[in-house]
Design a protein around this motif. Structure first.
Motif, mmCIF file in Angstrom:
data_model
loop_
_atom_site.group_PDB
_atom_site.id
_atom_site.type_symbol
_atom_site.label_atom_id
_atom_site.label_comp_id
_atom_site.label_asym_id
_atom_site.label_seq_id
_atom_site.Cartn_x
_atom_site.Cartn_y
_atom_site.Cartn_z
ATOM 1 N N TYR A 18 -2.701 4.362 -7.970
ATOM 2 C CA TYR A 18 -4.059 4.184 -7.466
ATOM 3 C C TYR A 18 -4.970 5.157 -8.204
ATOM 4 O O TYR A 18 -4.515 6.108 -8.846
ATOM 5 C CB TYR A 18 -4.134 4.416 -5.954
ATOM 6 C CG TYR A 18 -3.654 5.772 -5.492
ATOM 7 C CD1 TYR A 18 -4.549 6.835 -5.327
ATOM 8 C CD2 TYR A 18 -2.313 5.996 -5.201
ATOM 9 C CE1 TYR A 18 -4.111 8.078 -4.899
ATOM 10 C CE2 TYR A 18 -1.873 7.225 -4.777
ATOM 11 C CZ TYR A 18 -2.777 8.261 -4.625
ATOM 12 O OH TYR A 18 -2.342 9.495 -4.206
ATOM 13 N N ARG A 54 1.116 4.266 -2.847
ATOM 14 C CA ARG A 54 0.893 5.689 -2.546
ATOM 15 C C ARG A 54 2.081 6.529 -3.011
ATOM 16 O O ARG A 54 1.913 7.666 -3.466
ATOM 17 C CB ARG A 54 0.676 5.897 -1.041
ATOM 18 C CG ARG A 54 -0.390 5.057 -0.406
ATOM 19 C CD ARG A 54 -1.695 5.031 -1.140
ATOM 20 N NE ARG A 54 -2.418 6.297 -1.058
ATOM 21 C CZ ARG A 54 -3.654 6.484 -1.484
ATOM 22 N NH1 ARG A 54 -4.310 5.474 -2.061
ATOM 23 N NH2 ARG A 54 -4.251 7.650 -1.388
ATOM 24 N N ASP A 80 -8.474 2.174 -3.050
ATOM 25 C CA ASP A 80 -7.264 1.597 -2.464
ATOM 26 C C ASP A 80 -7.112 2.014 -1.009
ATOM 27 O O ASP A 80 -6.767 1.190 -0.144
ATOM 28 C CB ASP A 80 -6.054 2.034 -3.289
ATOM 29 C CG ASP A 80 -4.766 1.366 -2.817
ATOM 30 O OD1 ASP A 80 -4.687 0.131 -2.860
ATOM 31 O OD2 ASP A 80 -3.847 2.090 -2.387
ATOM 32 N N LEU A 81 -7.368 3.261 -0.698
ATOM 33 C CA LEU A 81 -7.286 3.746 0.683
ATOM 34 C C LEU A 81 -8.353 3.092 1.556
ATOM 35 O O LEU A 81 -8.090 2.712 2.700
ATOM 36 C CB LEU A 81 -7.441 5.267 0.702
ATOM 37 C CG LEU A 81 -7.413 5.927 2.080
ATOM 38 C CD1 LEU A 81 -6.003 5.924 2.634
ATOM 39 C CD2 LEU A 81 -7.952 7.350 2.011
ATOM 40 N N THR A 82 -9.550 2.935 1.015
ATOM 41 C CA THR A 82 -10.646 2.356 1.788
ATOM 42 C C THR A 82 -10.390 0.894 2.124
ATOM 43 O O THR A 82 -10.569 0.462 3.272
ATOM 44 C CB THR A 82 -11.963 2.481 1.005
ATOM 45 O OG1 THR A 82 -12.209 3.861 0.720
ATOM 46 C CG2 THR A 82 -13.124 1.920 1.801
ATOM 47 N N PHE A 98 -11.499 13.315 4.044
ATOM 48 C CA PHE A 98 -11.439 11.888 4.356
ATOM 49 C C PHE A 98 -12.756 11.201 4.014
ATOM 50 O O PHE A 98 -12.765 10.058 3.518
ATOM 51 C CB PHE A 98 -11.106 11.696 5.830
ATOM 52 C CG PHE A 98 -10.926 10.258 6.227
ATOM 53 C CD1 PHE A 98 -9.801 9.545 5.830
ATOM 54 C CD2 PHE A 98 -11.889 9.610 6.990
ATOM 55 C CE1 PHE A 98 -9.636 8.214 6.182
ATOM 56 C CE2 PHE A 98 -11.724 8.284 7.348
ATOM 57 C CZ PHE A 98 -10.601 7.582 6.946
ATOM 58 N N PHE A 121 0.827 -1.204 0.000
ATOM 59 C CA PHE A 121 0.000 0.000 0.000
ATOM 60 C C PHE A 121 0.865 1.259 0.000
ATOM 61 O O PHE A 121 0.607 2.210 -0.749
ATOM 62 C CB PHE A 121 -0.918 -0.016 1.224
ATOM 63 C CG PHE A 121 -1.654 1.271 1.458
ATOM 64 C CD1 PHE A 121 -2.736 1.628 0.675
ATOM 65 C CD2 PHE A 121 -1.260 2.142 2.477
ATOM 66 C CE1 PHE A 121 -3.413 2.819 0.892
ATOM 67 C CE2 PHE A 121 -1.928 3.329 2.702
ATOM 68 C CZ PHE A 121 -3.013 3.661 1.906
ATOM 69 N N ASP A 134 -11.506 6.904 -3.097
ATOM 70 C CA ASP A 134 -10.220 6.225 -3.210
ATOM 71 C C ASP A 134 -10.406 4.791 -2.716
ATOM 72 O O ASP A 134 -10.350 4.516 -1.513
ATOM 73 C CB ASP A 134 -9.174 6.964 -2.376
ATOM 74 C CG ASP A 134 -7.753 6.439 -2.600
ATOM 75 O OD1 ASP A 134 -7.612 5.327 -3.122
ATOM 76 O OD2 ASP A 134 -6.797 7.161 -2.251
ATOM 77 N N HIS A 137 -7.484 -0.865 2.047
ATOM 78 C CA HIS A 137 -6.210 -1.257 2.647
ATOM 79 C C HIS A 137 -5.799 -0.417 3.854
ATOM 80 O O HIS A 137 -4.779 -0.722 4.482
ATOM 81 C CB HIS A 137 -5.094 -1.211 1.600
ATOM 82 C CG HIS A 137 -5.305 -2.172 0.472
ATOM 83 N ND1 HIS A 137 -5.875 -1.792 -0.724
ATOM 84 C CD2 HIS A 137 -5.044 -3.497 0.359
ATOM 85 C CE1 HIS A 137 -5.940 -2.843 -1.528
ATOM 86 N NE2 HIS A 137 -5.444 -3.888 -0.896
ATOM 87 N N LEU A 138 -6.555 0.619 4.163
ATOM 88 C CA LEU A 138 -6.248 1.418 5.353
ATOM 89 C C LEU A 138 -7.436 1.469 6.304
ATOM 90 O O LEU A 138 -7.306 1.143 7.488
ATOM 91 C CB LEU A 138 -5.826 2.840 4.957
ATOM 92 C CG LEU A 138 -5.455 3.749 6.136
ATOM 93 C CD1 LEU A 138 -4.252 3.183 6.884
ATOM 94 C CD2 LEU A 138 -5.169 5.172 5.656
ATOM 95 N N LYS A 168 -12.843 10.436 0.401
ATOM 96 C CA LYS A 168 -11.941 9.357 0.007
ATOM 97 C C LYS A 168 -12.495 7.975 0.340
ATOM 98 O O LYS A 168 -12.179 6.990 -0.348
ATOM 99 C CB LYS A 168 -10.576 9.543 0.675
ATOM 100 C CG LYS A 168 -9.769 10.699 0.106
ATOM 101 C CD LYS A 168 -8.414 10.792 0.777
ATOM 102 C CE LYS A 168 -7.603 11.943 0.196
ATOM 103 N NZ LYS A 168 -7.288 11.697 -1.235
ATOM 104 N N ILE A 169 -13.327 7.866 1.367
ATOM 105 C CA ILE A 169 -13.858 6.550 1.734
ATOM 106 C C ILE A 169 -15.224 6.282 1.110
ATOM 107 O O ILE A 169 -15.888 5.299 1.469
ATOM 108 C CB ILE A 169 -13.928 6.386 3.261
ATOM 109 C CG1 ILE A 169 -14.909 7.378 3.871
ATOM 110 C CG2 ILE A 169 -12.550 6.520 3.870
ATOM 111 C CD1 ILE A 169 -15.120 7.174 5.372
#
Length: 390
Positions: A133, A128, A143-145, A225, A124, A141, A147-148, A228-229
């Motif tokens: 991504y 970044r 990828d952010l959702t 944020f 990840f 996003d 994997h983070l 992004k999710i």
């Protein structure tokens, strides 16, 4: 046959029994007239490689009659041969005879999970840094959702709230759909748990695109944020655009009236607004999936509302719970209630003409029908739950 022992006493024994003296190295003497000891070969199944069987300490020792040869170890010490089970080893159990201790498996599994998590985190970070991504037009996003955020919420979903999810087969694998759910819990934790249920347990592992209130995008640090999710402004154009693009969209029609209601009104649905979500579904022809959440009402029992301070801060309400504000930041920790999430049968809308979205009576009837479905499911799930925390 009668034998005499070392003291000269006669001993009645089986006529076939022979006394075989052993050398110091554990091998039998070849005394004159003594019957040779035959060692039985281990039977090997065709196609199965021979394995050396590890000694088992769990099997009881078999009583060996007097005069019967015992298995001698490499030092010449007699050891009783353990009695083997009557049936053969389970073919499905590859650990039979391997000498592997089952107690090491949980530790190995945990080590494997940690190794996989570390590898995923490093991958990840690499994505970044290199920019590998994608962010869509609404700022989502994936990828952010995945994997983070998801690794942080997964223990809360699985171990803290112990969520039981039902009816995931009612969510289509592809194409647009609108998920409509009840809203509660003082803070919108129920929306996050619904998103985790679909992402982790649905066969297609779909992302739930959530329609959020204006207040979410007015907070400086929360707004980017939330974008992004997967959160999007709860308005008709954005909802229709997402549905036409084939996304799975979530909406909570009760809004702040539901999430901020007092604890004494728990599990009583508030008004579902003007039915804007039904109009969006009718215009795009996507199914409406009612969703019911039980357990969120108890995470922050709202026993009071500091309305004056809430107006001063520009908030719709300022909750007072048994732990907040009395315990400070510790009061923000939710109570570990038991959760149920159930996705009901889809309500199709593709059979209506496009102009049906402008018919207020039809929109009201569909809105009220979905609300009643969720309310009845709430009562049913509450009857199944043994207690708030179990």
């Amino acid at each position: 046959m009668t034998h005499r022992d070392e003291d000269g006493q006669e001993d009645e024994r089986d006529g076939d029994a022979q006394i075989i003296p052993l050398n110091t190295d554990g091998r039998a003497d070849s005394a004159p007239g003594a019957r040779p000891v035959r060692r039985r070969r281990a039977r090997v199944q065709p196609g199965v490689p021979a394995r050396r069987r590890a000694p088992s300490r769990d099997l009881p020792a078999r009583d060996v009659p007097a005069g019967e040869p015992m298995d001698a170890g490499p030092t010449g010490v007699d050891r009783r041969v353990p009695e083997q089970p009557s049936q053969g080893p389970d073919p499905a159990d590859g650990r039979e005879g391997s000498g592997i201790d089952d107690s090491d498996e949980p530790a190995a599994a945990v080590a494997g999970e940690l190794e996989a998590a570390l590898a995923g985190m490093l991958a990840f970070v690499r994505r970044r840094i290199t920019g590998d991504y994608v962010i869509d037009e609404h700022g989502f996003d994936a990828d952010l959702t995945e994997h983070l955020l998801a690794p942080l919420l997964r223990p809360v979903y699985r171990d803290y709230f112990r969520v039981e999810t039902r009816g995931l087969e009612n969510i289509p694998d592809t194409g647009g759909a609108l998920v409509v759910a009840n809203h509660s819990g003082t803070l919108p934790v129920d929306a996050l748990m619904m998103a985790m249920a679909i992402l982790d347990h649905h066969p297609a592992h779909r992302n739930l695109r959530m329609l959020a209130a204006d207040l979410v995008f007015a907070v400086p640090f929360l707004a980017p944020f939330a974008r992004k999710i997967g959160n999007t402004l709860a308005c008709q154009p954005d909802a229709e655009r997402l549905l036409r693009a084939g996304h799975l969209v979530g909406v909570w029609p009760e809004g702040f009236k539901g999430v901020g209601k007092p604890f004494r009104e728990r599990y009583t649905l508030q008004r579902f607004g003007r039915g804007g979500f039904v109009s969006a579904a009718l215009r795009t022809g996507v199914p409406i999936i009612p969703c019911t959440v039980v357990g969120a009402e108890e995470i922050y029992p709202m026993i009071g509302n500091a309305r004056s301070l809430a107006r001063l801060l520009g908030l719709p309400y300022l909750p007072i719970t048994p732990t907040f504000p009395w315990l400070g930041l510790l009061g923000l920790v939710p109570l570990p209630s038991k959760w149920f999430i159930e996705f009901g049968e889809p309500v199709p809308t593709d059979g209506y003409p496009p102009e049906a979205a402008d018919d207020p009576m039809l929109v009201f009837e569909l809105t009220d029908s979905i609300r009643e479905t969720i309310q009845h499911t709430l009562y049913s799930l509450l009857m199944e739950r043994r207690s708030v925390f179990f």
